[in-house]
Motif scaffolding. Structure first.
Motif, PDB file in Angstrom:
ATOM      1  N   GLY A 230       0.883  -1.945   0.315  1.00 45.09           N
ATOM      2  CA  GLY A 230       0.022  -0.329   0.031  1.00 45.09           C
ATOM      3  C   GLY A 230       0.797   1.459   0.076  1.00 45.09           C
ATOM      4  O   GLY A 230      -0.025   2.269   0.632  1.00 45.09           O
ATOM      5  N   GLN A 231       2.206   0.887  -0.087  1.00 47.39           N
ATOM      6  CA  GLN A 231       3.011   2.690  -0.541  1.00 47.39           C
ATOM      7  C   GLN A 231       4.102   2.583  -1.418  1.00 47.39           C
ATOM      8  O   GLN A 231       5.343   2.967  -1.298  1.00 47.39           O
ATOM      9  CB  GLN A 231       3.512   2.404   1.170  1.00 47.39           C
ATOM     10  CG  GLN A 231       2.906   2.461   1.976  1.00 47.39           C
ATOM     11  CD  GLN A 231       1.866   4.186   2.336  1.00 47.39           C
ATOM     12  OE1 GLN A 231       2.827   4.955   1.926  1.00 47.39           O
ATOM     13  NE2 GLN A 231       1.378   4.200   3.478  1.00 47.39           N
ATOM     14  N   ASP A 232       3.384   1.940  -2.725  1.00 49.18           N
ATOM     15  CA  ASP A 232       4.169   1.840  -4.289  1.00 49.18           C
ATOM     16  C   ASP A 232       5.060   3.312  -4.602  1.00 49.18           C
ATOM     17  O   ASP A 232       5.749   3.397  -4.764  1.00 49.18           O
ATOM     18  CB  ASP A 232       3.139   1.859  -5.216  1.00 49.18           C
ATOM     19  CG  ASP A 232       2.360   0.662  -4.863  1.00 49.18           C
ATOM     20  OD1 ASP A 232       2.819  -0.302  -4.553  1.00 49.18           O
ATOM     21  OD2 ASP A 232       1.624  -0.120  -5.701  1.00 49.18           O
ATOM     22  N   GLU A 233       4.171   4.755  -3.485  1.00 46.27           N
ATOM     23  CA  GLU A 233       4.330   5.546  -3.713  1.00 46.27           C
ATOM     24  C   GLU A 233       5.715   5.987  -3.257  1.00 46.27           C
ATOM     25  O   GLU A 233       7.134   6.948  -3.506  1.00 46.27           O
ATOM     26  CB  GLU A 233       3.042   7.176  -4.028  1.00 46.27           C
ATOM     27  CG  GLU A 233       3.642   8.433  -4.501  1.00 46.27           C
ATOM     28  CD  GLU A 233       2.373   9.410  -4.360  1.00 46.27           C
ATOM     29  OE1 GLU A 233       2.940  10.393  -4.860  1.00 46.27           O
ATOM     30  OE2 GLU A 233       1.645   8.783  -4.278  1.00 46.27           O
ATOM     31  N   ALA A 234       5.665   5.911  -1.918  1.00 45.19           N
ATOM     32  CA  ALA A 234       6.143   6.314  -1.070  1.00 45.19           C
ATOM     33  C   ALA A 234       7.709   5.791  -1.779  1.00 45.19           C
ATOM     34  O   ALA A 234       9.658   6.017  -1.633  1.00 45.19           O
ATOM     35  CB  ALA A 234       6.361   5.444   0.469  1.00 45.19           C
ATOM     36  N   ILE A 235       7.035   3.590  -1.235  1.00 47.47           N
ATOM     37  CA  ILE A 235       8.625   3.104  -1.703  1.00 47.47           C
ATOM     38  C   ILE A 235       9.300   3.321  -3.267  1.00 47.47           C
ATOM     39  O   ILE A 235      11.017   3.199  -3.253  1.00 47.47           O
ATOM     40  CB  ILE A 235       8.315   1.507  -1.889  1.00 47.47           C
ATOM     41  CG1 ILE A 235       7.814   1.210  -0.683  1.00 47.47           C
ATOM     42  CG2 ILE A 235       8.793   0.849  -2.131  1.00 47.47           C
ATOM     43  CD1 ILE A 235       7.087  -0.096  -0.659  1.00 47.47           C
ATOM     44  N   ARG A 236       8.518   4.540  -3.793  1.00 44.86           N
ATOM     45  CA  ARG A 236       9.055   4.335  -5.724  1.00 44.86           C
ATOM     46  C   ARG A 236      10.237   5.665  -5.657  1.00 44.86           C
ATOM     47  O   ARG A 236      11.470   5.682  -5.546  1.00 44.86           O
ATOM     48  CB  ARG A 236       8.856   4.941  -6.789  1.00 44.86           C
ATOM     49  CG  ARG A 236       8.806   5.389  -8.337  1.00 44.86           C
ATOM     50  CD  ARG A 236       7.541   5.302  -9.180  1.00 44.86           C
ATOM     51  NE  ARG A 236       6.582   4.757  -8.806  1.00 44.86           N
ATOM     52  CZ  ARG A 236       5.345   4.600  -8.635  1.00 44.86           C
ATOM     53  NH1 ARG A 236       5.281   5.285  -8.000  1.00 44.86           N
ATOM     54  NH2 ARG A 236       4.876   3.052  -8.661  1.00 44.86           N
ATOM     55  N   ALA A 237       9.453   6.998  -4.258  1.00 46.50           N
ATOM     56  CA  ALA A 237      10.097   8.062  -4.341  1.00 46.50           C
ATOM     57  C   ALA A 237      11.593   7.596  -3.021  1.00 46.50           C
ATOM     58  O   ALA A 237      13.495   7.767  -3.373  1.00 46.50           O
ATOM     59  CB  ALA A 237       9.549   8.557  -4.197  1.00 46.50           C
ATOM     60  N   ILE A 238      11.592   6.285  -2.843  1.00 43.43           N
ATOM     61  CA  ILE A 238      13.369   6.234  -1.890  1.00 43.43           C
ATOM     62  C   ILE A 238      14.012   5.656  -2.752  1.00 43.43           C
ATOM     63  O   ILE A 238      15.389   5.690  -1.939  1.00 43.43           O
ATOM     64  CB  ILE A 238      12.953   6.141  -0.553  1.00 43.43           C
ATOM     65  CG1 ILE A 238      14.152   5.986   1.098  1.00 43.43           C
ATOM     66  CG2 ILE A 238      12.348   4.145  -0.586  1.00 43.43           C
ATOM     67  CD1 ILE A 238      13.616   5.579   2.715  1.00 43.43           C
ATOM     68  N   ARG A 239      13.291   4.560  -3.317  1.00 45.38           N
ATOM     69  CA  ARG A 239      14.340   3.773  -4.343  1.00 45.38           C
ATOM     70  C   ARG A 239      14.872   4.888  -4.919  1.00 45.38           C
ATOM     71  O   ARG A 239      15.602   4.515  -5.388  1.00 45.38           O
ATOM     72  CB  ARG A 239      13.094   2.809  -5.303  1.00 45.38           C
ATOM     73  CG  ARG A 239      12.834   1.878  -3.735  1.00 45.38           C
ATOM     74  CD  ARG A 239      12.343   0.515  -4.329  1.00 45.38           C
ATOM     75  NE  ARG A 239      13.455  -0.447  -5.312  1.00 45.38           N
ATOM     76  CZ  ARG A 239      13.131  -1.374  -6.334  1.00 45.38           C
ATOM     77  NH1 ARG A 239      11.954  -1.970  -5.637  1.00 45.38           N
ATOM     78  NH2 ARG A 239      13.983  -2.259  -6.554  1.00 45.38           N
ATOM     79  N   ASP A 240      14.311   5.202  -5.595  1.00 40.35           N
ATOM     80  CA  ASP A 240      15.251   6.483  -6.672  1.00 40.35           C
ATOM     81  C   ASP A 240      15.983   7.527  -6.517  1.00 40.35           C
ATOM     82  O   ASP A 240      16.778   7.366  -6.797  1.00 40.35           O
ATOM     83  CB  ASP A 240      14.109   7.323  -7.567  1.00 40.35           C
ATOM     84  CG  ASP A 240      12.973   6.976  -8.184  1.00 40.35           C
ATOM     85  OD1 ASP A 240      12.466   5.553  -8.903  1.00 40.35           O
ATOM     86  OD2 ASP A 240      11.913   6.910  -9.031  1.00 40.35           O
ATOM     87  N   ALA A 241      16.035   7.711  -4.879  1.00 37.63           N
ATOM     88  CA  ALA A 241      17.196   8.565  -4.476  1.00 37.63           C
ATOM     89  C   ALA A 241      18.120   7.543  -3.794  1.00 37.63           C
ATOM     90  O   ALA A 241      19.083   8.872  -4.078  1.00 37.63           O
ATOM     91  CB  ALA A 241      16.217   8.938  -3.062  1.00 37.63           C
TER      92      ALA A 241
END
Length: 575
Positions: A230-241
């Motif tokens: 349920g946290q795809d957006e937050a996970i994507r942001a921290i993985r990109d960084a």
């Protein structure tokens, strides 16, 4: 019977018996009164009536001589005891080393002495920091071993060779001490607690950490990104960084891209901020190992903000320095440290302008100074988590310190399905009736249980209301269960459903009992009935922020009271 036989019968013994010659004054002395009585008896005729009187005299003389000897022995013991109690006491010193054979450096009463060693003392048994006996001539005459008690100090810096800089307590002066024999080969780190000898010159023992410091190190279980739902957006942001610079370092170096070193995870409580922090640590280390082929391990320092706060002036700042010092020490040992500070707003709040001491006025600058000393992600990763990021000081959140602010939102219907699927695992027992209803397919029945929970959670019926909000435009907006759902609530719902199934199995004695859709529906109702939240009358704005609801246009709140589902309660405070 001869005179000698009669004398032996009376207790005098035979004078010609073999054995050591008695000393003068002892029974059997040839010059003593007993011997003289024996000579008189030998000279008298056997029928002489005086012989009985002489025998009686001889026996009395023997008894008196025995009593006299006992008195002499008692007197000698008393004289020895008197000599011991009147002799000057031996001093106790601390052994600091042997600069030359037969000599020792000792510390007595805060003063160092160059003393001689008694030949009866084995120098090889003397250990640095042990206690020794000192006589009147200040010579070492005995070894008492290490002191069992002493002051406790905290290691501030590890010096070479074999020295430590320690601080005994808050506000105390730092001192340099030597390592004792037991600490000579041990690895000491900043923050370790050691016991000093009574003179506070030698560190004797490494003490185990207190319970209050156990939070510093936490072992991270294997936690891939798939374990968080349920946290795809937050996970994507921290993985990109984090992960992209580690996977493609040449490309990022060509663009001169500076990798971020600090992250802020903010959002409502119970939505997975701590889990995302742990998954970040585990996954970044996996990527670094795969990229470099070297063995790198994560070191997760999980600190809750209020644990740093201390009533003593300067103690909280020392804990921050110690936290970063421990992380850097672990980096030198080959670990990749992650400093995760939960509830960061409690210690890194906005500074105030006032004369009296306010903790944030000194703690925030200390934290900023430590953050400025971090070079990149490969040195140290700092992750802050907060429900109220608006209360954190702007100096902490500026780029260069906390470079990424990632919003962790409440899960929507799709995200809630992912979270429920994580907790309702494939091997969970399902009621035979549910299996029959779904054609006997276990996976289809499991998805049916998830659908039943979602239907109850996201329904927009009157029974699901918990708050009405009055806006400035005059319109009212209703908040339902779905507006309050979080990962923690979803996990609690599954747990309650399992409890209901277990209770039913115990009551009915069913060995094949399993979860039913009704169990999940009842669990949802029970969870929200027990955890029902109503805004406090004096902090409605803060409460609405915790719900992740913007209070800017809110003028009134209308909580739905317990037992009055379907209608709004008394209007609350104006925001």
């Amino acid at each position: 019977m001869t005179a000698r036989d009669e004398a032996h019968a009376e207790g005098g013994g035979r004078p010609d018996e073999p054995g050591p010659r008695p000393a003068a004054g002892e029974p059997g002395d040839p010059t003593g009164p007993v011997a003289q009585v024996d000579r008189i008896l030998a000279a008298l005729p056997e029928r002489d009536p005086a012989r009985k009187l002489l025998y009686r005299l001889r026996r009395e003389i023997l008894e008196h001589e025995v009593s006299l000897q006992e008195a002499r022995r008692s007197l000698l013991e008393l004289e020895t005891a008197l000599e011991k109690v009147t002799a000057p006491a031996n001093r106790i010193g601390v052994y600091l080393g042997s600069p030359a054979p037969g000599a020792a450096t000792i510390l007595v009463g805060g003063t160092e002495y160059y003393a001689n060693l008694d030949p009866r003392v084995d120098p090889s048994r003397l250990r640095l920091g042990c206690r020794v006996l000192i006589n009147e001539a200040y010579a070492v005459v005995g070894d008492l071993g290490a002191a069992p008690a002493g002051a406790v100090a905290r290691v501030v810096e590890v010096l070479e060779p074999a020295r430590l800089r320690v601080a005994a307590g808050q506000g105390s002066q730092e001192t340099v001490v030597e390592r004792g024999a037991d600490l000579a080969g041990r690895t000491l780190r900043v923050g370790d607690e050691v016991r000093l000898d009574p003179s506070s010159r030698v560190a004797l023992e490494l003490l185990s950490g207190r319970q209050g410091r156990d939070y510093l190190l936490e072992t991270i279980p294997e936690m891939p990104w798939s374990a968080i739902g349920g946290q795809d957006e937050a996970i994507r942001a921290i993985r990109d960084a984090i992960e992209l610079p580690a996977l493609h370092p040449e490309l990022f170096a060509r663009f001169g891209y500076g990798t971020p070193k600090g992250f802020l995870l903010h959002g409502p409580p119970g939505c997975g901020k701590t889990m995302i922090g742990k998954a970040t640590a585990w996954n970044l280390v996996q990527h670094l190992q795969a990229q470099g082929g070297t063995e790198v391990r994560e070191y997760f320092l999980h600190v809750k903000g209020p644990e740093i706060l201390n009533m003593w002036l300067g103690e909280s700042e020392r804990l921050v320095r110690e936290l970063f010092a421990q992380a850097r020490q672990k980096r030198r040992e080959g670990y990749l440290p992650f400093v995760f500070i939960d509830e960061a707003e409690s210690v890194l709040g906005t500074r105030r302008s006032m004369r009296s001491h306010y903790i944030a006025n000194t703690l925030v600058p200390m934290f900023c100074a430590e953050m400025d000393g971090i070079e990149s992600l490969r040195d140290l990763v700092v992750i802050l988590a907060s429900n109220r990021h608006d209360l954190i000081d702007p100096a902490i959140l500026r780029p260069g310190r906390i470079d990424r602010k990632i919003k962790v939102r409440r899960p929507d219907r799709t995200g809630a399905r992912e979270v429920l699927a994580i907790h309702l695992t494939a091997g969970i027992p399902i009621d035979p009736g549910e299996l029959t209803r779904h054609g006997g397919d276990t996976e289809t029945a499991r998805q049916g249980l998830i659908d039943a929970a979602l239907e109850e959670l996201f329904s927009r019926v009157d029974q699901a209301r918990f708050l009405e909000v009055g806006l400035r435009s005059g319109r009212r907006e209703t908040l339902y269960r779905a507006d309050l759902v979080s990962g923690a609530i979803l996990a609690a719902v599954v747990q309650r459903a399992k409890e209901l199934a277990i209770r039913r199995a115990l009551a009915d004695g069913e060995t094949e009992a399993g979860l039913r859709a009704d169990d999940l529906r009842a669990a949802v109702i029970a969870e929200f009935a027990e955890s029902e939240i109503f805004p406090p009358t004096d902090s409605a704005e803060e409460w609405l922020r915790l719900l992740d609801f913007d209070p800017e246009n809110v003028v009134r709140i209308f909580p739905v009271q317990r037992g009055t589902r379907g209608r709004a309660g008394t209007p609350g405070q104006v925001v």
